[in-house]
Write a protein that holds these residues in place. Structure first.
Motif, mmCIF file in Angstrom:
data_model
loop_
_atom_site.group_PDB
_atom_site.id
_atom_site.type_symbol
_atom_site.label_atom_id
_atom_site.label_comp_id
_atom_site.label_asym_id
_atom_site.label_seq_id
_atom_site.Cartn_x
_atom_site.Cartn_y
_atom_site.Cartn_z
ATOM 1 N N VAL A 1 0.859 -1.168 0.000
ATOM 2 C CA VAL A 1 0.000 0.000 0.000
ATOM 3 C C VAL A 1 0.902 1.228 0.000
ATOM 4 O O VAL A 1 1.519 1.563 1.019
ATOM 5 C CB VAL A 1 -0.935 0.036 1.225
ATOM 6 C CG1 VAL A 1 -1.949 1.166 1.079
ATOM 7 C CG2 VAL A 1 -1.649 -1.297 1.396
ATOM 8 N N GLY A 2 1.047 1.845 -1.164
ATOM 9 C CA GLY A 2 1.855 3.056 -1.292
ATOM 10 C C GLY A 2 1.009 4.096 -1.992
ATOM 11 O O GLY A 2 -0.167 4.250 -1.675
ATOM 12 N N ALA B 1 -8.036 4.229 -6.152
ATOM 13 C CA ALA B 1 -8.615 5.576 -6.160
ATOM 14 C C ALA B 1 -9.317 5.893 -4.844
ATOM 15 O O ALA B 1 -9.578 7.049 -4.520
ATOM 16 C CB ALA B 1 -9.601 5.703 -7.323
ATOM 17 N N VAL B 2 -9.632 4.840 -4.086
ATOM 18 C CA VAL B 2 -10.354 5.016 -2.824
ATOM 19 C C VAL B 2 -9.386 4.994 -1.638
ATOM 20 O O VAL B 2 -9.520 5.787 -0.697
ATOM 21 C CB VAL B 2 -11.397 3.880 -2.657
ATOM 22 C CG1 VAL B 2 -12.043 3.936 -1.282
ATOM 23 C CG2 VAL B 2 -12.446 3.956 -3.754
ATOM 24 N N ALA B 3 -8.379 4.105 -1.689
ATOM 25 C CA ALA B 3 -7.579 3.832 -0.491
ATOM 26 C C ALA B 3 -6.072 3.968 -0.691
ATOM 27 O O ALA B 3 -5.306 3.739 0.242
ATOM 28 C CB ALA B 3 -7.896 2.429 0.024
ATOM 29 N N ALA C 1 -9.545 3.596 4.872
ATOM 30 C CA ALA C 1 -8.807 2.965 3.766
ATOM 31 C C ALA C 1 -8.559 1.496 4.087
ATOM 32 O O ALA C 1 -8.685 0.622 3.218
ATOM 33 C CB ALA C 1 -7.495 3.693 3.525
ATOM 34 N N GLY C 2 -8.221 1.215 5.341
ATOM 35 C CA GLY C 2 -8.009 -0.169 5.755
ATOM 36 C C GLY C 2 -9.270 -1.005 5.540
ATOM 37 O O GLY C 2 -9.209 -2.131 5.056
ATOM 38 N N HIS D 1 0.554 1.118 10.316
ATOM 39 C CA HIS D 1 -0.142 -0.172 10.248
ATOM 40 C C HIS D 1 -1.147 -0.437 11.363
ATOM 41 O O HIS D 1 -2.081 -1.190 11.167
ATOM 42 C CB HIS D 1 0.854 -1.322 10.099
ATOM 43 C CG HIS D 1 1.806 -1.476 11.215
ATOM 44 N ND1 HIS D 1 1.459 -2.075 12.380
ATOM 45 C CD2 HIS D 1 3.103 -1.123 11.345
ATOM 46 C CE1 HIS D 1 2.492 -2.096 13.187
ATOM 47 N NE2 HIS D 1 3.515 -1.514 12.588
ATOM 48 N N GLU D 2 -0.969 0.188 12.538
ATOM 49 C CA GLU D 2 -1.970 -0.075 13.597
ATOM 50 C C GLU D 2 -3.363 0.278 13.091
ATOM 51 O O GLU D 2 -4.307 -0.495 13.243
ATOM 52 C CB GLU D 2 -1.717 0.745 14.868
ATOM 53 C CG GLU D 2 -0.368 0.547 15.516
ATOM 54 C CD GLU D 2 0.649 1.542 14.990
ATOM 55 O OE1 GLU D 2 0.424 2.063 13.871
ATOM 56 O OE2 GLU D 2 1.653 1.791 15.675
ATOM 57 N N HIS D 3 -3.472 1.461 12.488
ATOM 58 C CA HIS D 3 -4.782 1.917 12.033
ATOM 59 C C HIS D 3 -5.197 1.217 10.737
ATOM 60 O O HIS D 3 -6.347 0.825 10.563
ATOM 61 C CB HIS D 3 -4.771 3.433 11.855
ATOM 62 C CG HIS D 3 -4.417 4.157 13.115
ATOM 63 N ND1 HIS D 3 -5.293 4.247 14.184
ATOM 64 C CD2 HIS D 3 -3.276 4.779 13.508
ATOM 65 C CE1 HIS D 3 -4.703 4.908 15.167
ATOM 66 N NE2 HIS D 3 -3.482 5.241 14.785
#
Lengths: 394, 394
Positions: free
Chosen positions: B205-206, B253-255, B295-296, B325-327
């Protein structure tokens, strides 16, 4: 490497036809080759015959799989049918038969039926019971492949954790492989259909919706053997339909045969199940045609994501609803080509199954053949044989 | 089978340490084993040393990979960085270095940079150029793996169809493997991380979102090498966000990091890119935290479907955004456990990457090592060597 199992692999693939071939291909000493071949012949999996054609001197002797003495049985269990096929270990179909049978009758009744059919087909083909080395069975529900036990199968009451292999291994000296029916269908498609693909999805659209996955030429079962359960993937933009799994918007609740039948019935068009929906489509019922086409789009919406993720060469659609494939596939293709990435779709084929009704039983038989001819299993069986024990029942 | 390549395979896996072991394991004649081993020694991939410990008589001689004389280079190319790692063929890291570098500078400038770094690292580790047998490169875009050419890579202008391997093979006698960066990351995770899994998804995830797939212990690239492109899968219930690919509602486009940065900027919180979003999360900005958590959930919605389909043992999350990463993982886990089937999730682990910044370069190096040690490639190289030709450039 170069074990008896490897030697059998070379013979069954046609990579070596004589002892001299084997010595050349493996680099093993002639005496070692002779020892391994003799073991396989004594065990009954290989036979050696003199060829008619001689070039002077001793006629060459050719090695081949002992197909007369080694058979498997492939079984396709559906919600309301049972098809049993007898095949030799080379993959040739010897005899088969399909009967109506409700899987809800439970394990004992259904397995007894398979047992009886096996004996009838053997008699018909003139083969002894001892020739059957393995039985492959595809069932309509999740299975723990390693133990052959169904795991909470929704449409198979009474089958949860039932040890299917034991029914046969307690009676006969053979091995039993149990798998989800879509895995058998996927295997049948790549081995018996015309779709030669190393990366293939077999999508079964019936009452529910499931998927068999071939990845890099091999069945992909996943970590718990649960791979391919696409019926409960959420369809984008379809959040209202309640599913029997407890969630909403699942593909099966939106586009499965049972869901379409229910929607037709609500609209005053009587339809008992997926087969009835297909009959309505065949007779040109406009609502049924529209619903099937919409179902195709919903399935396409889920498959579009899987095409991006998995990049298969081919998607093959089977199951009861595939009989309405013109309308179903039109919807599927429409959305896949709209939503998937061009690189992943420009050589993708989306086709109805060719293996047809017999595909599941042939695929289950192939599962049994692959198990018997797996070099590691051969070596294990020979070791048990040599130790004087009966071959282990998995 | 039992070719020099197979012999090397047994030595490198530790299955055979002496010539006597090899004869026993393969069943080949001692003279044949000697011939194969001597070929590998002459070619420089294997060395034989006397051990100190003798039990009387001639001391036993042990075979091992010639790690001093055989190295690989692993390269991780990002949008704005380049990490180069020098590893020996046993997988030990010898030296590495990361620099800021814009991939938009184009192939010539970027590949020259890699070339210079390779020489510096070799000098640092005291190895000659001739020791480098292969270079593995992970790039942030789709690649045709067989030819090493990027295919319409969105963030790599000037790289479309550029033959990356030629840059090095025209200068040096070595092989070059080019792959998508997420494939290198996935390979790095299973070989260098603590996540031993035969079925694993590495989700990066970048700025964008991509996925490397390990299926049955092997990288799954799919039919056109396009597998894992999950950034353009449609997120259920998120149809409004327009994506650069021309569709709407794509996961990226969302996350993706760029999407979150844009949404923060719209709300009056300046954020240039994904890294800025992570900094805001670290400083406790409530909107940034909320957006990352959402986003997660969106990523979890797509992964929930892929868990049903693929049934992985582990999902590993990496990339710039994984620093929050916690969130991020809280959102991912929440939706996966809500939407995926119990059988597929009850042993599933969802974790942040452990390989960290170096993972991509180590994975790319592993790609090179696997290629060099592949028995088929060894045999091909030896055949070319024997014929007096230079080893073929793939």
């Amino acid at each position: 490497m170069s074990s008896p199992g490897d030697i059998l692999d070379l013979i069954s693939r046609g990579d070596a036809a004589t002892r001299a071939d084997l010595a050349r291909v493996t680099g093993m000493a002639r005496s070692t080759v002779a020892q391994r071949v003799d073991t396989l012949i004594a065990y009954g999996l290989v036979e050696e015959r003199e060829t008619g054609a001689s070039t002077g001197g001793r006629p060459p002797r050719v090695l081949r799989l002992a197909t007369e003495r080694n058979c498997v049985v492939g079984v396709d269990l559906g919600a309301t049918h049972c098809r049993v096929a007898l095949m030799d270990i080379g993959g040739t179909l010897l005899a088969d038969r399909e009967d109506p049978l409700r899987i809800t009758e439970g394990p004992e009744a259904v397995l007894r039926h398979i047992d009886e059919r096996m004996h009838e087909l053997l008699a018909q083909a003139g083969r002894p019971l001892a020739a059957v080395k393995a039985i492959g069975i595809g069932v309509p529900g999740p299975v723990e492949f390693a133990t052959g036990r169904p795991v909470n199968p929704p449409i198979m009451p009474g089958w949860h954790e039932f040890p299917i292999p034991d029914y046969f291994t307690s009676r006969y000296d053979l091995e039993v492989l149990v798998d989800n029916d879509v895995n058998a269908l996927a295997l049948g498609e790549v081995r018996h259909g015309s779709t030669a693909a190393d990366n293939l999805l077999f999508v079964k659209v019936g009452t529910g919706i499931g998927c068999g996955i071939i990845a890099g030429g091999r069945l992909h079962r996943g970590a718990q053997g649960a791979a391919g359960d696409i019926g409960h993937i959420r369809v984008p933009g379809a959040d209202t339909a309640a599913c029997r799994c407890g969630n909403t918007g699942c593909l099966e609740a939106v586009a499965g045969g049972a869901a379409l039948a229910a929607r037709l019935a609500e609209a005053g068009v009587p339809a008992a199940d997926g087969r009835a929906v297909v009959d309505l489509v065949s007779s040109g019922d406009p609502l049924a045609v529209r619903l099937v086409r919409e179902a195709g789009r919903d399935i396409g919406d889920v498959l579009a994501g899987l095409v991006n993720f998995f990049n298969p060469e081919a998607i093959v659609v089977g199951g009861v609803m595939a009989a309405a494939h013109e309308h179903l596939l039109a919807g599927v293709r429409e959305v896949i080509y709209q939503r998937s990435l061009p690189l992943a779709t420009h050589r993708l084929t989306v086709v109805p199954t060719e293996a047809g009704e017999a595909g599941g039983a042939l695929g289950a038989g192939r599962l049994a053949i692959d198990h018997i001819l797996d070099p590691r299993n051969i070596d294990r069986a020979l070791a048990a044989h040599a130790a004087g024990a009966a071959p282990a029942a998995r």
